[in-house]
Scaffold this motif. Structure first.
Motif, PDB file in Angstrom:
ATOM      1  N   UNK A 126       0.831  -1.205   0.000  1.00 31.07           N
ATOM      2  CA  UNK A 126       0.000   0.000   0.000  1.00 31.07           C
ATOM      3  C   UNK A 126       0.865   1.255   0.000  1.00 31.07           C
ATOM      4  N   UNK A 127       1.907   1.279   0.848  1.00 32.94           N
ATOM      5  CA  UNK A 127       2.813   2.426   0.899  1.00 32.94           C
ATOM      6  C   UNK A 127       3.450   2.673  -0.467  1.00 32.94           C
ATOM      7  N   UNK A 128       3.906   1.585  -1.089  1.00 29.79           N
ATOM      8  CA  UNK A 128       4.550   1.703  -2.398  1.00 29.79           C
ATOM      9  C   UNK A 128       3.558   2.231  -3.433  1.00 29.79           C
ATOM     10  N   UNK A 129       2.319   1.739  -3.382  1.00 30.32           N
ATOM     11  CA  UNK A 129       1.297   2.159  -4.341  1.00 30.32           C
ATOM     12  C   UNK A 129       1.011   3.653  -4.200  1.00 30.32           C
ATOM     13  N   UNK A 130       0.828   4.108  -2.969  1.00 28.39           N
ATOM     14  CA  UNK A 130       0.492   5.508  -2.721  1.00 28.39           C
ATOM     15  C   UNK A 130       1.652   6.435  -3.067  1.00 28.39           C
ATOM     16  N   UNK A 131       2.888   6.029  -2.751  1.00 30.66           N
ATOM     17  CA  UNK A 131       4.037   6.911  -2.935  1.00 30.66           C
ATOM     18  C   UNK A 131       4.596   6.880  -4.357  1.00 30.66           C
ATOM     19  N   UNK A 132       4.473   5.727  -5.031  1.00 31.55           N
ATOM     20  CA  UNK A 132       5.119   5.585  -6.338  1.00 31.55           C
ATOM     21  C   UNK A 132       4.146   5.536  -7.511  1.00 31.55           C
ATOM     22  N   UNK A 133       3.032   4.829  -7.354  1.00 33.06           N
ATOM     23  CA  UNK A 133       2.117   4.632  -8.486  1.00 33.06           C
ATOM     24  C   UNK A 133       1.078   5.736  -8.616  1.00 33.06           C
ATOM     25  N   UNK A 134       0.643   6.299  -7.506  1.00 36.04           N
ATOM     26  CA  UNK A 134      -0.463   7.254  -7.513  1.00 36.04           C
ATOM     27  C   UNK A 134      -0.094   8.668  -7.963  1.00 36.04           C
ATOM     28  N   UNK A 135       1.044   9.237  -7.511  1.00 39.89           N
ATOM     29  CA  UNK A 135       1.332  10.636  -7.852  1.00 39.89           C
ATOM     30  C   UNK A 135       1.290  10.917  -9.363  1.00 39.89           C
ATOM     31  N   UNK A 136       0.609  12.022  -9.741  1.00 42.44           N
ATOM     32  CA  UNK A 136       0.511  12.503 -11.125  1.00 42.44           C
ATOM     33  C   UNK A 136      -0.256  11.549 -12.039  1.00 42.44           C
ATOM     34  N   UNK A 137      -1.103  10.728 -11.452  1.00 41.92           N
ATOM     35  CA  UNK A 137      -1.955   9.841 -12.244  1.00 41.92           C
ATOM     36  C   UNK A 137      -3.396   9.959 -11.756  1.00 41.92           C
ATOM     37  N   UNK A 138      -4.321   9.784 -12.690  1.00 43.78           N
ATOM     38  CA  UNK A 138      -5.705   9.635 -12.294  1.00 43.78           C
ATOM     39  C   UNK A 138      -5.860   8.289 -11.597  1.00 43.78           C
ATOM     40  N   UNK A 139      -6.692   8.255 -10.587  1.00 39.45           N
ATOM     41  CA  UNK A 139      -6.922   7.028  -9.830  1.00 39.45           C
ATOM     42  C   UNK A 139      -8.401   6.663  -9.919  1.00 39.45           C
ATOM     43  N   UNK A 140      -8.671   5.419 -10.250  1.00 41.11           N
ATOM     44  CA  UNK A 140     -10.040   4.919 -10.304  1.00 41.11           C
ATOM     45  C   UNK A 140     -10.329   4.191  -8.996  1.00 41.11           C
ATOM     46  N   UNK A 141     -11.365   4.638  -8.300  1.00 42.34           N
ATOM     47  CA  UNK A 141     -11.747   4.066  -7.009  1.00 42.34           C
ATOM     48  C   UNK A 141     -13.086   3.356  -7.160  1.00 42.34           C
ATOM     49  N   UNK A 142     -13.088   2.058  -6.947  1.00 44.02           N
ATOM     50  CA  UNK A 142     -14.331   1.280  -6.978  1.00 44.02           C
ATOM     51  C   UNK A 142     -14.814   1.080  -5.555  1.00 44.02           C
ATOM     52  N   UNK A 143     -16.043   1.501  -5.298  1.00 50.61           N
ATOM     53  CA  UNK A 143     -16.609   1.366  -3.959  1.00 50.61           C
ATOM     54  C   UNK A 143     -17.372   0.052  -3.821  1.00 50.61           C
ATOM     55  N   UNK A 144     -17.550  -0.375  -2.595  1.00 51.57           N
ATOM     56  CA  UNK A 144     -18.270  -1.621  -2.345  1.00 51.57           C
ATOM     57  C   UNK A 144     -19.736  -1.508  -2.751  1.00 51.57           C
ATOM     58  N   UNK A 145     -20.220  -0.293  -2.848  1.00 47.08           N
ATOM     59  CA  UNK A 145     -21.599  -0.072  -3.285  1.00 47.08           C
ATOM     60  C   UNK A 145     -21.776  -0.301  -4.786  1.00 47.08           C
ATOM     61  N   UNK A 146     -20.647  -0.351  -5.508  1.00 49.79           N
ATOM     62  CA  UNK A 146     -20.691  -0.510  -6.954  1.00 49.79           C
ATOM     63  C   UNK A 146     -20.394   0.770  -7.699  1.00 49.79           C
ATOM     64  N   UNK A 147     -20.454   1.900  -7.018  1.00 51.19           N
ATOM     65  CA  UNK A 147     -20.115   3.174  -7.654  1.00 51.19           C
ATOM     66  C   UNK A 147     -18.608   3.235  -7.932  1.00 51.19           C
TER      67      UNK A 147
END
Length: 225
Positions: A126-147
């Motif tokens: 998780x730390x690696x994902x947040x610090x290395x993969x996420x910056x300057x990229x759009x992030x798609x978040x899928x919620x448990x509700x389906x949204x």
């Protein structure tokens, strides 16, 4: 030349015990796969130095053999004989054991502080994902509700257990099944509690350069999910 050899010998014998401390550390605390070589080297040296200090302190308390293995005079041609070599063995083994003791104490202390913070002893994926993969990229978040939402991660909890990995999504765009694309909402930021998140993913798109998308516009030029 003899002085140079003695100095090299002292340095080597003073540093090597740190290897046992590093081994004990890894045995108890695990290995950080993202750790830099220089970080490991500093910890290695610290275990050696602190292990020597612990041995010297214990020697004063329990009258242990002096740590003559770190004295260049021990390896002079006149002093270097069988009895002298045998007198080096005990303090050197003690130095190694004390380095291991320091490594164990450091690992236990590290795990204890991590447990207080509710984090893992070593940085997680998780730390690696947040610090290395996420910056300057759009992030798609899928919620448990389906949204499904897309946006920039403004804030995320790092080094936190899964139940506390809340995120703040900047310029959230909600996925619209009818047009098979993300439509930018009027919200500036969207707080997403960790317990509502099903998954996260990063997106490569030319619209990554668009830091402030207009409301009701499509986030991605091409249809995507």
């Amino acid at each position: 030349m003899p002085t140079s050899i003695a100095t090299v010998t002292v340095i080597a014998l003073a540093i090597i015990p740190g290897a046992f401390g590093a081994y004990v550390w890894a045995l108890i605390n695990g290995q950080d796969w993202r750790e830099k070589d220089w970080e490991a080297a500093i910890r290695f040296l610290a275990f050696s130095v602190l292990g020597l200090g612990v041995y010297v302190l214990l020697g004063l308390i329990f009258t242990l053999p002096p740590a003559i293995h770190i004295l260049p005079s021990t390896y002079g041609s006149a002093a270097l004989n069988a009895p002298a070599l045998s007198s080096i063995f005990s303090p050197y083994i003690g130095h190694i054991m004390c380095s291991g003791l320091v490594g164990a104490a450091a690992a236990v202390a590290h795990r204890w502080t991590a447990s207080i913070r509710g984090a893992s002893p070593q940085p997680s994926t998780w730390d690696h994902f947040i610090k290395s993969a996420v910056p300057k990229h759009w992030v798609v978040v899928t919620l448990k509700s389906g949204d499904v939402y897309a946006g920039y991660v403004q804030t995320a909890e790092e080094s936190a257990p899964a139940t506390e990995r809340d995120i703040i999504l900047r310029h959230p765009a909600k996925f619209n099944e009818a047009i098979n694309n993300y439509c930018v909402t009027s919200l500036q930021d969207l707080f997403v509690p960790a317990e509502l998140v099903q998954s996260l993913g990063t997106v490569r798109s030319e619209s990554e350069l668009l830091l402030d998308p207009a409301v009701n516009t499509l986030l991605f030029p091409k249809a995507s999910t």
